[in-house]
Design an enzyme around this catalytic site. Sequence first.
Site, PDB file in Angstrom:
ATOM      1  N   LYS A 240      54.703  67.331  39.855  1.00  0.00           N
ATOM      2  CA  LYS A 240      55.085  67.949  38.583  1.00  0.00           C
ATOM      3  C   LYS A 240      56.407  68.701  38.747  1.00  0.00           C
ATOM      4  O   LYS A 240      57.321  68.569  37.956  1.00  0.00           O
ATOM      5  CB  LYS A 240      53.968  68.889  38.118  1.00  0.00           C
ATOM      6  N   GLU A 246      54.987  69.785  50.828  1.00  0.00           N
ATOM      7  CA  GLU A 246      54.273  68.657  51.453  1.00  0.00           C
ATOM      8  C   GLU A 246      54.823  67.329  50.933  1.00  0.00           C
ATOM      9  O   GLU A 246      55.116  66.408  51.702  1.00  0.00           O
ATOM     10  CB  GLU A 246      52.774  68.722  51.130  1.00  0.00           C
ATOM     11  N   GLY A 297      48.904  70.686  36.523  1.00  0.00           N
ATOM     12  CA  GLY A 297      48.786  69.688  37.587  1.00  0.00           C
ATOM     13  C   GLY A 297      47.399  69.077  37.668  1.00  0.00           C
ATOM     14  O   GLY A 297      47.223  67.864  37.764  1.00  0.00           O
ATOM     15  N   ARG A 298      46.369  69.922  37.605  1.00  0.00           N
ATOM     16  CA  ARG A 298      44.992  69.414  37.750  1.00  0.00           C
ATOM     17  C   ARG A 298      44.486  68.734  36.488  1.00  0.00           C
ATOM     18  O   ARG A 298      43.356  68.254  36.449  1.00  0.00           O
ATOM     19  CB  ARG A 298      44.066  70.551  38.192  1.00  0.00           C
ATOM     20  N   GLU A 383      40.572  75.994  41.077  1.00  0.00           N
ATOM     21  CA  GLU A 383      41.955  76.415  40.836  1.00  0.00           C
ATOM     22  C   GLU A 383      42.086  76.960  39.407  1.00  0.00           C
ATOM     23  O   GLU A 383      42.888  77.847  39.148  1.00  0.00           O
ATOM     24  CB  GLU A 383      42.937  75.260  41.077  1.00  0.00           C
ATOM     25  N   HIS A 414      20.739  63.233  53.666  1.00  0.00           N
ATOM     26  CA  HIS A 414      20.499  63.227  55.115  1.00  0.00           C
ATOM     27  C   HIS A 414      21.402  64.216  55.830  1.00  0.00           C
ATOM     28  O   HIS A 414      21.578  64.140  57.053  1.00  0.00           O
ATOM     29  CB  HIS A 414      20.695  61.814  55.662  1.00  0.00           C
ATOM     30  N   LYS A 523      52.208  79.827  50.559  1.00  0.00           N
ATOM     31  CA  LYS A 523      53.420  78.984  50.605  1.00  0.00           C
ATOM     32  C   LYS A 523      54.601  79.794  51.159  1.00  0.00           C
ATOM     33  O   LYS A 523      55.362  79.325  52.005  1.00  0.00           O
ATOM     34  CB  LYS A 523      53.793  78.495  49.204  1.00  0.00           C
TER      35      LYS A 523
HETATM   36  O1  F6P Z   1      49.768  74.469  45.048  1.00  0.00           O
HETATM   37  C1  F6P Z   1      49.034  74.226  43.897  1.00  0.00           C
HETATM   38  C2  F6P Z   1      49.692  73.203  43.025  1.00  0.00           C
HETATM   39  O2  F6P Z   1      50.681  73.797  42.293  1.00  0.00           O
HETATM   40  C3  F6P Z   1      48.677  72.528  42.142  1.00  0.00           C
HETATM   41  O3  F6P Z   1      48.384  73.247  41.021  1.00  0.00           O
HETATM   42  C4  F6P Z   1      49.338  71.235  41.885  1.00  0.00           C
HETATM   43  O4  F6P Z   1      48.445  70.282  41.395  1.00  0.00           O
HETATM   44  C5  F6P Z   1      49.866  70.914  43.260  1.00  0.00           C
HETATM   45  O5  F6P Z   1      50.256  72.159  43.778  1.00  0.00           O
HETATM   46  C6  F6P Z   1      50.992  69.944  43.314  1.00  0.00           C
HETATM   47  O6  F6P Z   1      52.088  70.379  42.598  1.00  0.00           O
HETATM   48  P1  F6P Z   1      53.257  69.377  42.192  1.00  0.00           P
HETATM   49  O7  F6P Z   1      52.641  68.319  41.339  1.00  0.00           O
HETATM   50  O8  F6P Z   1      54.253  70.212  41.463  1.00  0.00           O
HETATM   51  O9  F6P Z   1      53.822  68.802  43.452  1.00  0.00           O
END
Ligand code: F6P
Length: 555
Positions: A240, A246, A297-298, A383, A414, A523
């Site tokens: 987003k 990452e 995002g979610r 979240e 199990h 972060k």
């Molecule tokens: O770190 C949390 C977050 O902001 C989530 O809410 C989001 O889904 C995820 O990181 C990834 O964010 P982006 O889509 O901006 O890379």
Amino acid sequence: MNPIRCDRTPAWEALNAMLNASGRVFDMRCAFTLDTHRFEAFSQSAPHVFADLSKNLIDCATEQLLFDLADQCRVAQHRDAMFAGEKINRTEQRAVLHWLLRTPSPVIANEVKQSMHPETMDCRAGRHCEERSFPLRHCEERSDAAIAVTLEPELAQVHATLDAMLAFAEMVRADEGITDIVNIGIGGSDLGPQMAVLALDEFVLPGKRFHFISNVDGHELSALLKRIQPQNTLFLIASKTFTTVETMTNVRSAKAWFEALGGTDIGCHFVALTTNVVAANAFGINTTFGFWDWVGGRYSVWSAIGLPLAIAIGGQRFRDFLAGAHDMDEHFRSAPLERNLPVRLALLDVWYRNFHGFTSRSIAPYHNALRRLPAYLQQLEMESNGKRVDMAGEALPYGTAPVLWGEPGTNGQHAYFQMLHQGTDRVPVEFVVVKKPKHNLPGHHRLLLANALAQAQALMQGRADASGHKDFPGNRPSTFLLLDELTPTSLGALIALQEHRVFVSGAIWGINSFDQWGVELGKVLAKDLEIRLANGDSTGLDGSTAGLLTCLRCP
Ligand code: F6P
């Protein structure tokens, strides 16, 4: 609209009184004996989902008080504010419009009305399904509420992007040279599409493989890069913000690998799914599908973030996925609170969290394809509602999001079901069950269904044994969510149901379900520690972090 804090309502007080008077000793087994219609009273159809809530620690009087609570917390007004496009995400001053992503375009809606599918022919606006109308039918609240005029420009943009994205998806599907689609993204930019591609595996185009790279841990990407070829690979960079460390680290490595193996056409092999088109372009990616800051995002699987799913199942089925969710939106929007499934589920969540003190909920999908559902729901619930202050920033004296966890049935049986049956904590279990299988191996599915039924039955019935060790206390709550089949439409409805349920509990708790400041501190600290890991500087660190830093730097 000012939210009313749940703990300041008369209903909250009445619920506490109810709990102390009879709630703590409420026994579902007696309730079923006393009321032969309990199943009918506590089960209902919603679009594409049937829910049995009867094995919960609740009676009609308690549920009525919970409806009063929803009323006094102005849940309906809060919901209407979301659908009106108000900026209910106050800490970020944003509207919350993920539901708009699955709203049909007015043109399509009119065409559908003129050639109604036979299954929906007998559906009347506002008519409720018979209480026991199973097999499932989606005949509730079929007349779509009009969207706010002010949202028409957004809806037009949604459909323009959707059309372009689905056209692109069809192009990729037709391109036999592309065999591997690699989604690089994390959190909402990974969990939704990954969960859905797995869930709809039966519909996935043969000849295409889908991979999801999320972790900054290089083991994940490097293992995949050994198995794919640049010329056959399409990378979808899902972010987003287009700043998430990452994702940016993984995409840089993927690009370096691509170029090192002679790949030249970045434009054809890298696509960005983002609200930050400028950053994607600056990164050298020119094919982009955008979305908007009003999609959390979610909540983004319905947007361009859903592109892997659209490639996997095709444009029409992706539209079915949206349509299933839209059916649930309409249900949430128009069903009275008493027959509104997201509301009823959320009220149970509040009842358990705040009155019984249960701190977790276990998700038990009895369908292997739904194996990532628990992980997906973890982000959605925890979240969104893992917050400790109200809208005004005031600390809350009551609990909010429970811990969500789970594994597919029967595997969980199990592993940890021992604790669910005989442990010291009571954990409500949510069974997600699919009536019709997609395979034809004889015997398996009936056995699977029997196990789901048996677990719910055992949790409730228990079994007395004087020895203690073999005693099952029973009276342990569970909910059954039942899909007729696992299809794009039913999956869409199931996910939208969960989104709205989280919305309702968040509204009752008076929190902002749409921000996530809690992820920021880690972060910032990671950035600093990355530098310290390189230079060994531990000045100003706490003793433990400094000690660990030294260990990690030791050759
Ligand atoms: O770190 C949390 C977050 O902001 C989530 O809410 C989001 O889904 C995820 O990181 C990834 O964010 P982006 O889509 O901006 O890379």
